[in-house]
Design an enzyme around this catalytic site. Structure first.
Site, PDB file in Angstrom:
ATOM      1  N   ASP A  52       0.841  -1.208   0.000  1.00  0.00           N
ATOM      2  CA  ASP A  52       0.000   0.000   0.000  1.00  0.00           C
ATOM      3  C   ASP A  52       0.873   1.255   0.000  1.00  0.00           C
ATOM      4  OD1 ASP A  52      -2.362   1.438   0.009  1.00  0.00           O
ATOM      5  OD2 ASP A  52      -2.510   1.472   2.187  1.00  0.00           O
ATOM      6  N   CYS A 112     -19.727 -14.473  -3.116  1.00  0.00           N
ATOM      7  CA  CYS A 112     -20.661 -13.516  -2.512  1.00  0.00           C
ATOM      8  C   CYS A 112     -22.110 -13.831  -2.890  1.00  0.00           C
ATOM      9  CB  CYS A 112     -20.318 -12.087  -2.937  1.00  0.00           C
ATOM     10  SG  CYS A 112     -18.813 -11.437  -2.181  1.00  0.00           S
ATOM     11  N   CYS A 130     -25.735 -12.093  -1.837  1.00  0.00           N
ATOM     12  CA  CYS A 130     -25.599 -11.351  -0.574  1.00  0.00           C
ATOM     13  C   CYS A 130     -25.324  -9.874  -0.843  1.00  0.00           C
ATOM     14  CB  CYS A 130     -24.473 -11.937   0.270  1.00  0.00           C
ATOM     15  SG  CYS A 130     -24.190 -11.062   1.830  1.00  0.00           S
ATOM     16  N   CYS A 145     -23.874  -0.045   4.956  1.00  0.00           N
ATOM     17  CA  CYS A 145     -23.021   1.145   4.879  1.00  0.00           C
ATOM     18  C   CYS A 145     -23.762   2.383   5.384  1.00  0.00           C
ATOM     19  CB  CYS A 145     -22.549   1.366   3.443  1.00  0.00           C
ATOM     20  SG  CYS A 145     -21.454   2.806   3.284  1.00  0.00           S
ATOM     21  N   CYS A 147     -13.763   2.963   9.313  1.00  0.00           N
ATOM     22  CA  CYS A 147     -15.077   2.351   9.505  1.00  0.00           C
ATOM     23  C   CYS A 147     -14.982   0.889   9.103  1.00  0.00           C
ATOM     24  CB  CYS A 147     -16.122   3.076   8.661  1.00  0.00           C
ATOM     25  SG  CYS A 147     -17.787   2.376   8.751  1.00  0.00           S
TER      26      CYS A 147
END
Length: 377
Positions: free
Chosen positions: A156, A210, A213, A220, A263
């Site tokens: 990163d 996924c 879903c 969010c 978050c």
């Protein structure tokens, strides 16, 4: 800063291809990665397929907000070979970071307005430092085994589409929240890469799981996941509390709740994180009560307290002003919450008022907003 690329001439491995392309070398590479604390290692080539086109569309929509570096370095992100000339393969690794992910406890803290919620990944040592050194150690071990080669390590820390590469390598699949997921660790892990000029065999991607879903999208707080696999960073609380240098837009302040750095909601809601594996690395153990501090406690810190307590932490890079800005919003939300006792509201209000005279202009605007909350004795 990323470790600079190697400048020495690369070795010619073509005379003994089995030395790096056979199963013995790959098995050794996996063992070395595990010994250095990585949980998985996979290998990809540098073809990013349609990912650069999707990136250009995302940038054109303005979803990157104030992250101008995303646009400035878009070409580099699309071509790993530009970051490290001669790159043939990308060694992708993952490292679990949660000492123990108690999802119920995390939701309970988010629902307690007087508490300060820090994203799980940031509660320990700065992951850039941890992964970068271990990636360098892995590259050094490879060099000791096969001789000099060209490489560069990243975590990163450069314009590299690391989630796309990790997905291509088979470390996981991209979830609808855009984070990488796998069956063993959910999404609670960091990624790192070594760009190298060795023609190593590549791994295959894995199938996504996924299905239908939409838990991450539905949960969010700011509706930042505008469609499956698309995040408008300008709405994301992680962006607002970390990358955003200015005012928190009024429309998102209430939704921030008591989240003061990052978050985790989309990850907490994801069913795959029920299987998240605890890390054994002490580097990621919680520091300075970052998993259990109150808003008032963190508000009481001076600038020197902030620098000292966050030494070696990723949180330190946002600086004291943004830290106070985020806390002021969270305190304003606590003042507006029916869950906050009148006694705590009185103390929160006093603390905000005491800071008014010496507050930075950015922080002052958010204090003023916080104090607009009706006072209920």
């Amino acid at each position: 800063m990323p470790i600079p690329p190697k400048t020495m001439p690369t070795a010619d491995h073509s005379a003994a291809p089995d030395a790096i392309t056979g199963p013995d070398f790959r098995a050794w590479l996996d063992r070395e990665a595990l010994a250095l604390g990585f949980d998985r290692l996979r290998i990809a080539d540098t073809d990013l397929g349609l990912a650069p086109e999707r990136l250009r569309a995302w940038l054109a929509a303005g979803y990157h907000g104030e992250m101008g570096y995303m646009e400035r370095h878009a070409a580099l992100r699309s071509s790993p070979e530009l970051l490290q000339p001669g790159t043939l393969r990308v060694v992708c690794v993952s490292m679990n970071y949660a000492p123990d992910l108690d999802i119920d406890a995390e939701w309970k803290r988010i629902a307690s307005p007087g508490e300060a919620v820090i994203s799980v990944y940031a509660r320990g040592r700065d992951y850039h430092k941890v992964l970068r050194q271990r990636l360098q150690d892995l590259a050094t071990r490879i060099e000791a085994r096969i001789g000099p080669f060209g490489y560069r390590v990243f975590t990163d820390s450069a314009p590299l589409m690391e989630v796309e590469l990790a997905q291509k390598a088979g470390l996981g699949w991209r979830g609808k929240h855009t984070l990488l997921l796998n069956r063993e660790s959910g999404s609670v892990f960091f990624l790192g890469e070594i760009l190298l000029d060795l023609p190593l065999p590549v791994d295959a991607p894995i199938e996504p799981h996924c299905g239908t879903c939409s838990a991450c999208i539905d949960v969010c707080p700011t509706a930042a996941i505008t469609a499956p696999y698309v995040v408008d960073a300008r709405r994301c609380i992680s962006y607002l509390t970390i990358e955003n240098p200015g005012l928190i837009p009024l429309e998102f302040r209430a939704a921030m709740g008591n989240r003061v750095y990052g978050c985790d909601d989309c990850q907490l809601a994801c069913p795959w994180n029920k299987f998240a594996q605890a890390t054994a690395l002490p580097d990621f153990a919680e520091r300075n009560g970052m998993g259990g501090s109150s808003l008032l406690e963190l508000w009481s810190w001076t600038a020197s307290d902030f620098e000292r307590r966050h030494e070696g932490s990723a949180i330190r890079r946002i600086g004291y002003i943004r830290w106070r800005r985020n806390l002021a919003v969270a305190m304003g939300n606590a003042l507006r919450s029916e869950k906050t006792t009148p006694a705590l509201k009185a103390v929160l209000r006093d603390a905000l008022q005491e800071a008014q005279g010496a507050a930075d202009a950015l922080v002052q605007e958010h204090i003023d907003w916080a104090l607009e909350a009706p006072f209920l004795a």
